[in-house]
Motif scaffolding. Structure first.
Motif, PDB file in Angstrom:
ATOM      1  N   TYR A 190       1.025  -1.408  -0.121  1.00 50.83           N
ATOM      2  CA  TYR A 190       0.288   0.131   0.185  1.00 50.83           C
ATOM      3  C   TYR A 190       0.511   1.307   0.143  1.00 50.83           C
ATOM      4  O   TYR A 190       0.731   2.608   0.162  1.00 50.83           O
ATOM      5  CB  TYR A 190      -0.859   0.063   1.256  1.00 50.83           C
ATOM      6  N   ARG A 191       2.212   1.238   0.311  1.00 46.89           N
ATOM      7  CA  ARG A 191       2.746   1.894   0.331  1.00 46.89           C
ATOM      8  C   ARG A 191       4.795   1.815  -0.033  1.00 46.89           C
ATOM      9  O   ARG A 191       5.274   1.042   0.100  1.00 46.89           O
ATOM     10  CB  ARG A 191       3.227   3.236   1.585  1.00 46.89           C
ATOM     11  N   MET A 305       5.581   6.692  -3.386  1.00 49.82           N
ATOM     12  CA  MET A 305       4.350   6.139  -3.400  1.00 49.82           C
ATOM     13  C   MET A 305       3.657   6.286  -2.549  1.00 49.82           C
ATOM     14  O   MET A 305       3.980   5.249  -1.517  1.00 49.82           O
ATOM     15  CB  MET A 305       3.880   4.519  -3.843  1.00 49.82           C
ATOM     16  N   GLU A 306       3.216   7.133  -1.533  1.00 49.97           N
ATOM     17  CA  GLU A 306       2.330   7.268  -0.604  1.00 49.97           C
ATOM     18  C   GLU A 306       0.877   7.615  -0.677  1.00 49.97           C
ATOM     19  O   GLU A 306       0.059   7.207  -1.338  1.00 49.97           O
ATOM     20  CB  GLU A 306       3.035   8.336  -0.312  1.00 49.97           C
ATOM     21  N   PRO A 307       0.520   6.821   0.495  1.00 51.33           N
ATOM     22  CA  PRO A 307      -1.014   6.912   0.375  1.00 51.33           C
ATOM     23  C   PRO A 307      -2.410   7.724   0.221  1.00 51.33           C
ATOM     24  O   PRO A 307      -1.549   8.952   0.629  1.00 51.33           O
ATOM     25  CB  PRO A 307      -1.094   5.725   1.667  1.00 51.33           C
ATOM     26  N   VAL A 308      -2.793   7.777  -0.553  1.00 49.75           N
ATOM     27  CA  VAL A 308      -3.874   9.030  -0.062  1.00 49.75           C
ATOM     28  C   VAL A 308      -5.666   8.725  -0.057  1.00 49.75           C
ATOM     29  O   VAL A 308      -5.000   7.346   0.746  1.00 49.75           O
ATOM     30  CB  VAL A 308      -4.003   9.600  -1.883  1.00 49.75           C
ATOM     31  N   THR A 311      -7.265   5.376   0.273  1.00 51.32           N
ATOM     32  CA  THR A 311      -6.500   3.338  -0.450  1.00 51.32           C
ATOM     33  C   THR A 311      -6.802   2.583   0.755  1.00 51.32           C
ATOM     34  O   THR A 311      -6.731   1.605   0.194  1.00 51.32           O
ATOM     35  CB  THR A 311      -4.648   4.310   0.333  1.00 51.32           C
ATOM     36  N   ALA A 341       3.489   3.099  -9.535  1.00 52.23           N
ATOM     37  CA  ALA A 341       2.488   3.196  -8.245  1.00 52.23           C
ATOM     38  C   ALA A 341       2.501   4.216  -7.934  1.00 52.23           C
ATOM     39  O   ALA A 341       1.418   5.080  -7.962  1.00 52.23           O
ATOM     40  CB  ALA A 341       2.031   2.778  -7.049  1.00 52.23           C
ATOM     41  N   THR A 345      -1.007   7.632  -7.908  1.00 47.98           N
ATOM     42  CA  THR A 345      -0.496   7.791  -6.302  1.00 47.98           C
ATOM     43  C   THR A 345      -0.817   9.513  -5.980  1.00 47.98           C
ATOM     44  O   THR A 345      -1.351  10.741  -5.712  1.00 47.98           O
ATOM     45  CB  THR A 345      -0.086   7.615  -5.121  1.00 47.98           C
ATOM     46  N   PRO A 350      -6.337   6.633  -5.141  1.00 50.41           N
ATOM     47  CA  PRO A 350      -5.802   5.419  -4.242  1.00 50.41           C
ATOM     48  C   PRO A 350      -4.840   3.938  -5.324  1.00 50.41           C
ATOM     49  O   PRO A 350      -5.809   3.387  -6.710  1.00 50.41           O
ATOM     50  CB  PRO A 350      -7.449   4.951  -3.661  1.00 50.41           C
ATOM     51  N   VAL A 351      -4.049   3.080  -4.486  1.00 52.31           N
ATOM     52  CA  VAL A 351      -3.365   2.058  -6.031  1.00 52.31           C
ATOM     53  C   VAL A 351      -3.365   1.179  -4.708  1.00 52.31           C
ATOM     54  O   VAL A 351      -2.666   1.296  -3.522  1.00 52.31           O
ATOM     55  CB  VAL A 351      -1.936   2.823  -6.323  1.00 52.31           C
ATOM     56  N   CYS A 353      -0.311  -2.407  -4.815  1.00 52.10           N
ATOM     57  CA  CYS A 353       0.315  -2.302  -5.438  1.00 52.10           C
ATOM     58  C   CYS A 353       0.701  -4.076  -5.456  1.00 52.10           C
ATOM     59  O   CYS A 353       0.827  -4.468  -4.042  1.00 52.10           O
ATOM     60  CB  CYS A 353       2.384  -1.497  -4.964  1.00 52.10           C
TER      61      CYS A 353
END
Length: 389
Positions: A190-191, A305-308, A311, A341, A345, A350-351, A353
């Protein structure tokens, strides 16, 4: 008239029935070796997939670059709700021919070959997800497939333009799934930390080391001073600095007038990268001998890749889909590895991975993928997409 989406059992039975045909595609992709630096090799795979996706009835767009292999974007018809993106990359790391005659081989449930896990199995997953949803008449959301040709070199060959392909193709999507290498235990990323490579070139003054050393200014000595300062900055919980390649000097009896070295960075947020670059620039500009000057160049960057917002909710939908299939509930993972990813983001999308095939030892001669994981991963993604509201 739209066909009603089938039951979970019907969907799973359809996916299982596609196993032989998708395995054939997977093998064909591995046999078309496609190292990042071999533009024509990557283009051969892109052409093969372009033909395959055309036969599926998808709209397609190929983006060409002067030095990098092509990127490929394919999509279904527009739907009433915002689209969903499925991502992967076509390039690999080993030169063509390194695997000899055994480019693709299977031993039990394990498949070996260049890029079989990273990331050609992921391409197969994404394609079968789209094929399955179309078979059952899914039209609620447009499905977009985004494939890069120079991911493994952080889009350096396309001079960063490969990153823009993701930003353009994913614009407006509600969510995205990066079908990168999946973990053996089924957990999902997720990150991710970001990564960058910086070079610092130190220019000194050459002189005879025995007769007139006072006329010289050692570039190696100054580089060593800088390297020690940089290495002391490294913090595993924040930004990590690693000076990995050092080159300088011509002979042992001459004061060296040039030394250059690389610095590898790993950073948790993109703001951390900006701060780290300012710190490195300050060290670069600080020369103990005023006769020396140094230059810093940012060579490649893989954003973090940071959470948004969204997510966590997307993760819960994916976890619920896994449980519905009778599989274990995957846990979120914070990875130090980089992936494309990040460029999605950064749009606020939201992605999830690492939802491609499961396997291990990517980038090595022992790289392998678990064959049975392909259909398992497809089932998870199909049910997740159907569950998105």
């Amino acid at each position: 008239m739209e066909r009603k989406v089938g039951s979970v059992q019907e969907i799973c039975e359809y996916i299982d029935a596609q196993q032989d045909s998708i395995m054939q595609l997977w093998e064909q992709m591995v046999l078309i070796e496609s190292p990042s630096a071999d533009r024509e090799a990557v283009n051969r795979l892109a052409a093969h997939l372009d033909t395959y996706l055309d036969a599926m009835g998808l709209q397609r767009k190929k983006i060409s670059f002067e030095e990098a292999g092509s990127s490929l974007v394919a999509m279904t018809e527009e739907g009433e709700l915002p689209p969903i993106a499925l991502m992967a990359h076509m390039d690999t790391v080993h030169p063509v021919g390194r695997f000899g005659e055994h480019v693709f081989r299977r031993e039990g449930d394990c498949i070996y070959g260049p890029g079989v896990y990273d990331c050609k199995g992921g391409i197969a997953v994404a394609i079968l997800v789209i094929r399955t949803l179309r078979h059952f008449g899914y039209r609620q959301r447009q499905l977009r497939l985004i494939l890069s040709g120079d991911e493994e070199v952080a889009h350096g060959l396309s001079r960063g333009e490969g990153c823009q392909v993701y930003a353009d193709a994913a614009a407006g999507c509600a969510a995205a799934f990066n079908c990168e290498s999946g973990m053996l235990n089924g957990d999902v990323v997720y990150r991710r930390k970001g990564g960058a490579i910086v070079t610092i070139a130190v220019h000194g003054i050459s002189a005879h080391a025995g007769r007139e050393p006072e006329k010289g200014a050692s570039a190696i000595r100054e580089a060593a001073r800088k390297i020690l300062k940089i290495e002391e900055l490294s913090d595993a919980k924040k930004v990590m600095f690693n000076c990995g390649i050092v080159r300088g000097g011509t002979t042992s009896n001459a004061i060296p007038d040039l030394c250059d070295f690389t610095v590898g960075l790993r950073f948790p947020t993109n703001q951390d990268l900006d701060e780290a670059l300012r710190t490195l620039q300050a060290i670069c500009d600080d020369n103990a001998d005023p006769r020396i000057h140094s230059e810093m160049t940012l060579k490649t960057v893989f954003k973090a890749m940071e959470p948004v917002p969204g997510t966590e909710a997307l993760l819960h939908v994916y976890q619920d889909a896994c449980e519905q299939l009778g599989m274990s509930r995957p846990q979120p993972v914070y990875s130090s590895g980089c992936s494309d990813a990040a460029y999605v983001t950064m749009l606020g999308i939201p992605v999830l991975c690492g939802v491609g095939v499961r396997g291990s030892d990517n980038h090595s001669m022992k790289e392998y993928a678990v064959a049975s994981s392909l259909t398992e991963q497809v089932k998870k993604l199909v049910l997740t997409i159907l569950s998105l509201t």
